[in-house]
Structure formats: C-alpha cells, structure tokens
Write an enzyme that holds these catalytic residues in place. Sequence first.
Site, PDB file in Angstrom:
ATOM      1  N   GLY A   1       0.833  -1.203   0.000  1.00 43.04           N
ATOM      2  CA  GLY A   1       0.000   0.000   0.000  1.00 43.04           C
ATOM      3  C   GLY A   1       0.866   1.250   0.000  1.00 43.04           C
TER       4      GLY A   1
ATOM      5  N   ARG B   1      19.369  10.700  -3.511  1.00 50.42           N
ATOM      6  CA  ARG B   1      20.339  11.786  -3.299  1.00 50.42           C
ATOM      7  C   ARG B   1      21.520  11.309  -2.452  1.00 50.42           C
ATOM      8  NH1 ARG B   1      17.381  17.037  -4.169  1.00 50.42           N
ATOM      9  NH2 ARG B   1      16.726  16.662  -6.335  1.00 50.42           N
TER      10      ARG B   1
ATOM     11  N   ARG C   1       0.992  -4.998  -5.895  1.00 52.24           N
ATOM     12  CA  ARG C   1       1.104  -6.254  -5.156  1.00 52.24           C
ATOM     13  C   ARG C   1       1.428  -7.308  -6.207  1.00 52.24           C
ATOM     14  NH1 ARG C   1      -0.539  -4.553   0.099  1.00 52.24           N
ATOM     15  NH2 ARG C   1      -2.161  -3.005  -0.067  1.00 52.24           N
TER      16      ARG C   1
ATOM     17  N   ASP D   1       5.218  -4.996   5.981  1.00 53.13           N
ATOM     18  CA  ASP D   1       5.851  -6.274   6.339  1.00 53.13           C
ATOM     19  C   ASP D   1       5.860  -7.291   5.197  1.00 53.13           C
ATOM     20  OD1 ASP D   1       3.147  -6.510   6.595  1.00 53.13           O
ATOM     21  OD2 ASP D   1       3.174  -7.301   8.636  1.00 53.13           O
TER      22      ASP D   1
ATOM     23  N   THR E   1       4.112   2.782   5.640  1.00 52.66           N
ATOM     24  CA  THR E   1       2.715   2.347   5.695  1.00 52.66           C
ATOM     25  C   THR E   1       1.982   3.247   6.675  1.00 52.66           C
ATOM     26  OG1 THR E   1       1.224   0.593   6.452  1.00 52.66           O
ATOM     27  CG2 THR E   1       3.441   0.510   7.324  1.00 52.66           C
TER      28      THR E   1
ATOM     29  N   ASP F   1      -0.354   2.525   8.579  1.00 48.65           N
ATOM     30  CA  ASP F   1      -0.912   1.805   9.729  1.00 48.65           C
ATOM     31  C   ASP F   1      -0.062   1.864  10.997  1.00 48.65           C
ATOM     32  OD1 ASP F   1      -3.098   1.062   8.287  1.00 48.65           O
ATOM     33  OD2 ASP F   1      -2.308  -0.895   7.712  1.00 48.65           O
TER      34      ASP F   1
ATOM     35  N   ASP G   1       2.217  -0.175  11.859  1.00 49.66           N
ATOM     36  CA  ASP G   1       2.143  -1.524  12.426  1.00 49.66           C
ATOM     37  C   ASP G   1       3.433  -2.332  12.248  1.00 49.66           C
ATOM     38  OD1 ASP G   1       2.020  -1.756   9.707  1.00 49.66           O
ATOM     39  OD2 ASP G   1       0.355  -3.176   9.660  1.00 49.66           O
TER      40      ASP G   1
ATOM     41  N   ARG H   1     -26.239  14.464  17.013  1.00 50.04           N
ATOM     42  CA  ARG H   1     -26.256  13.070  16.582  1.00 50.04           C
ATOM     43  C   ARG H   1     -25.037  12.324  17.108  1.00 50.04           C
ATOM     44  NH1 ARG H   1     -27.405  14.506  10.406  1.00 50.04           N
ATOM     45  NH2 ARG H   1     -29.671  14.424  10.431  1.00 50.04           N
TER      46      ARG H   1
ATOM     47  N   MET I   1      -8.857   3.479   8.801  1.00 49.58           N
ATOM     48  CA  MET I   1      -8.067   2.315   8.387  1.00 49.58           C
ATOM     49  C   MET I   1      -7.349   1.696   9.583  1.00 49.58           C
ATOM     50  SD  MET I   1      -6.587   3.056   4.604  1.00 49.58           S
ATOM     51  CE  MET I   1      -7.670   2.878   3.182  1.00 49.58           C
ATOM     52  N   GLY I   2      -6.904   0.475   9.401  1.00 45.99           N
ATOM     53  CA  GLY I   2      -6.222  -0.262  10.470  1.00 45.99           C
ATOM     54  C   GLY I   2      -6.792  -1.669  10.566  1.00 45.99           C
ATOM     55  N   ARG I   3      -6.287  -2.556   9.695  1.00 46.18           N
ATOM     56  CA  ARG I   3      -6.802  -3.933   9.680  1.00 46.18           C
ATOM     57  C   ARG I   3      -6.383  -4.688  10.929  1.00 46.18           C
ATOM     58  NH1 ARG I   3      -4.868  -5.457   3.829  1.00 46.18           N
ATOM     59  NH2 ARG I   3      -3.273  -4.152   4.732  1.00 46.18           N
TER      60      ARG I   3
ATOM     61  N   LYS J   1     -25.584  14.877  27.454  1.00 45.53           N
ATOM     62  CA  LYS J   1     -24.719  14.994  26.283  1.00 45.53           C
ATOM     63  C   LYS J   1     -25.512  14.705  25.014  1.00 45.53           C
ATOM     64  CE  LYS J   1     -20.150  13.656  25.099  1.00 45.53           C
ATOM     65  NZ  LYS J   1     -18.870  13.650  25.694  1.00 45.53           N
ATOM     66  N   LYS J   2     -25.375  15.578  24.025  1.00 43.50           N
ATOM     67  CA  LYS J   2     -26.267  15.460  22.873  1.00 43.50           C
ATOM     68  C   LYS J   2     -25.598  14.835  21.647  1.00 43.50           C
ATOM     69  CE  LYS J   2     -30.037  17.893  24.236  1.00 43.50           C
ATOM     70  NZ  LYS J   2     -29.933  17.789  25.680  1.00 43.50           N
TER      71      LYS J   2
HETATM   72  P1  ATP Z   1       0.809  -2.878   3.499  1.00 44.25           P
HETATM   73  O1  ATP Z   1       1.175  -2.876   4.960  1.00 44.25           O
HETATM   74  O2  ATP Z   1       0.466  -1.544   3.015  1.00 44.25           O
HETATM   75  O3  ATP Z   1      -0.187  -3.929   3.131  1.00 44.25           O
HETATM   76  P2  ATP Z   1       2.862  -4.644   2.603  1.00 44.25           P
HETATM   77  O4  ATP Z   1       4.265  -4.429   2.170  1.00 44.25           O
HETATM   78  O5  ATP Z   1       2.647  -5.460   3.838  1.00 44.25           O
HETATM   79  O6  ATP Z   1       2.169  -3.234   2.719  1.00 44.25           O
HETATM   80  P3  ATP Z   1       1.827  -6.784   0.931  1.00 44.25           P
HETATM   81  O7  ATP Z   1       0.803  -6.740  -0.137  1.00 44.25           O
HETATM   82  O8  ATP Z   1       1.630  -7.684   2.069  1.00 44.25           O
HETATM   83  O9  ATP Z   1       2.020  -5.269   1.385  1.00 44.25           O
HETATM   84  O10 ATP Z   1       3.241  -7.167   0.255  1.00 44.25           O
HETATM   85  C1  ATP Z   1       3.717  -6.429  -0.846  1.00 44.25           C
HETATM   86  C2  ATP Z   1       4.416  -7.348  -1.820  1.00 44.25           C
HETATM   87  O11 ATP Z   1       5.549  -7.954  -1.179  1.00 44.25           O
HETATM   88  C3  ATP Z   1       3.591  -8.525  -2.302  1.00 44.25           C
HETATM   89  O12 ATP Z   1       2.691  -8.169  -3.301  1.00 44.25           O
HETATM   90  C4  ATP Z   1       4.700  -9.446  -2.831  1.00 44.25           C
HETATM   91  O13 ATP Z   1       5.159  -9.013  -4.070  1.00 44.25           O
HETATM   92  C5  ATP Z   1       5.804  -9.214  -1.784  1.00 44.25           C
HETATM   93  N1  ATP Z   1       5.727 -10.312  -0.797  1.00 44.25           N
HETATM   94  C6  ATP Z   1       4.819 -10.468   0.191  1.00 44.25           C
HETATM   95  N2  ATP Z   1       5.014 -11.624   0.854  1.00 44.25           N
HETATM   96  C7  ATP Z   1       6.080 -12.220   0.270  1.00 44.25           C
HETATM   97  C8  ATP Z   1       6.770 -13.468   0.475  1.00 44.25           C
HETATM   98  N3  ATP Z   1       6.402 -14.321   1.414  1.00 44.25           N
HETATM   99  N4  ATP Z   1       7.833 -13.726  -0.316  1.00 44.25           N
HETATM  100  C9  ATP Z   1       8.206 -12.876  -1.279  1.00 44.25           C
HETATM  101  N5  ATP Z   1       7.576 -11.715  -1.539  1.00 44.25           N
HETATM  102  C10 ATP Z   1       6.538 -11.381  -0.780  1.00 44.25           C
END
Ligand code: ATP
Length: 319
Positions: free
Chosen positions: A11, A25, A72, A103, A125, A127, A129, A162, A169-171, A213-214
């Site tokens: 993302g 740079r 992705r 991650d 990211t 998030d 996280d 209301r 966001m935040g899965r 409280k409204k």
């Molecule tokens: P966000 O936190 O925004 O979702 P992210 O980096 O965690 O970001 P992902 O979609 O989980 O987003 O991973 C991004 C890309 O990293 C994947 O589309 C894939 O190309 C690569 N990737 C993810 N997992 C693996 C894996 N186990 N091995 C190799 N590449 C991976």
Amino acid sequence: MKKIGVLTSGGDAPGMNAAIRAVVRKAIYHNMEVYGVKYGFQGLIEGNIEKMELGSVGDIIQRGGTKLYSARCDEFKTEEGQLKGIDQLNKFGIEGLVVIGGDGSFMGAKKLTEKGYPCIGVPGTIDNDIPGTDFTIGFDTALNTIIEAIDKIRDTATSHERTYVVEVMGRDAGDLALWAGLADGAESVLIPEKPDEFHEVIERLKRGHDRGKKHSIIIVAEGVGSGVEFGQRIKEATNLETRVTVLGHTQRGGSPTATDRVLASRLGAFAVDLIIEGKAGRVVGIERNQLVDHDILEVLNQKHTVDFDMYRLSKELSI
Ligand code: ATP
C-alpha cells in the site's frame, strides 16, 4: 557497492516520495548509481527499471503517493518469481536494494537477501504496524487527514445532536484510531487489539446521554468490523440518531506532513548508510528519536501492538 536499486511496494503511503528522494540523493552523494524499480516486485520481475539522477527526484518531497508506483505481486512470493527478479538485478548490475513498504514487502526483501542481494527495508505504511520503529512513514499524515475530517464531522454532529461513527483504516493495528481518538476527544475508540469492548461503548453513550450529552464521536478501526454495522448496532441498543462516515482511501493520500517528510528523509538516507556499511537484511526505524536497524526476521516475527497506556488514557479522558 556501486549500484543500488530502490522500490516501493504494498500500500502506498504519504512520504514514500521523500524516502525515494533521500535514497537517490544520498546514494549519488556517495558516488553510487541508483536505479528506480517501478511497480514494486512486479516491476522488478518485468525489468521495469530506470536509472535515477539528482533531478529525477526533484519536486517530489511534498507529493503524496509514490513516484515509483506500487503494486502487489503474488508471483514474487514464488521461488520462480524471485529468480526472475534476480535476473533483472543482474542485467542492470544492481547489487543491493532499498525496499520501502510494509511487512509483506520486507518478506520479499528477506528472500532477495538470502539469495545474496542485500536489501534494507524502510517502513512505509500509514498503519504504524511495523515492530522495531516508533513510527512508520505515512502514519502522521494519515492521522492528520483523519483529524481534519473528524473536526468537520464534529461540527455537524454538534449542530444536529447526533452520534457519529467514523471508520478509519487499520486492519490489524489500532494506532490510527487510538491516536485520532485522543487527538479529537472521541467518546469511544474501537481497536483490533481490544475487539470485545462494544458493550463499553454503549454504556458510555448511555451515561453521556443521561447527563445531557447530545452528540458523540465513536472511532472504529476497520479491523474490528464495519463502521456501518456498528452504527446500526448502536442505534438498536441506544435508540440514538446515528450516522456513519467511512473515511476510506482519503487517508492514504495527500501531501505528507513535515513530520513524515523528515522521518522519510532520515530513514531513506540511513538505509543507504547501512548498505555502504555492508549490512544486509535489516529494517530501519526510529526509536526515541534515534535511528535504529533490526534484523528483518526479528521484525517479521514480532507482533506490533498499540500503546495500552494511551488506550487507557483515551478512556479516562472520555469518562
Ligand atoms: P501494506 O502494509 O500496506 O499492506 P505490505 O508491504 O505489507 O504493505 P503486501 O501486499 O503484504 O504489502 O506485500 C507487498 C508485496 O511484497 C507482495 O505483493 C509481494 O510481491 C511481496 N511479498 C509479500 N510476501 C512475500 C513473500 N512471502 N515472499 C516474497 N515476496 C513477498
């Protein structure tokens, strides 16, 4: 090392451009060549790679999104996909890579590092996280976007008396919801780390209503469930006039805040420092305002969690 690459993956997050700029740079400052890989690992597999110059990253520090685009790519999760990526690295003579993302992206970086292509991860990211850093690039901007939206919602909430549910966001991580709740004085915050506290939200709403409280603002992180559903449940449980706003992708966009630009610049440049030092398979971060780096595996094996002291504080202040 003379030639490095940089890519953004997963993302997008505001501040990624500032990080790309810093990588380019800083590397050129140290007489290295830098190649931009477009569309993350997908672009790596396809050889969508171009040399970057000082001017390639001009006028982007203030822009949201990512100049290198993001994608992705499931193919890169396979051995075959990774080998295709390595073929392209060899073709361009790229010896190491800075991977800006979350991650999932770091998992890809780890695979390349294991195959002899040193990678450094930069946490980008909204998030917040990623373990091993107090803040990720994009979090502050997304938070400020949420605050601006809730301030506006509060005006109408007050005028119409209301209850407003705002889904943010935040899965898996409640940071955006929690920080927004504290910054905006929300009555309740529902986060994935504390998924079973709906009854408390209702009790607090009823208490507030009894003392006159409204209007109320309730922030729900998407990982706890749909804001629309929570809105219905609140109306059923309290009979209060309830409206729902889902902020969605507005949270991803926009010009990065000064905090995000500075963080991204520091982390991007630090990633290049690590490559120069010969480090591999590390994720950079910031802890207590100090630049740090951790082993990718260590980062991937840990689980991020919100600051529960802050969570308690948010409840105390919305008593
Ligand atoms: P966000 O936190 O925004 O979702 P992210 O980096 O965690 O970001 P992902 O979609 O989980 O987003 O991973 C991004 C890309 O990293 C994947 O589309 C894939 O190309 C690569 N990737 C993810 N997992 C693996 C894996 N186990 N091995 C190799 N590449 C991976």
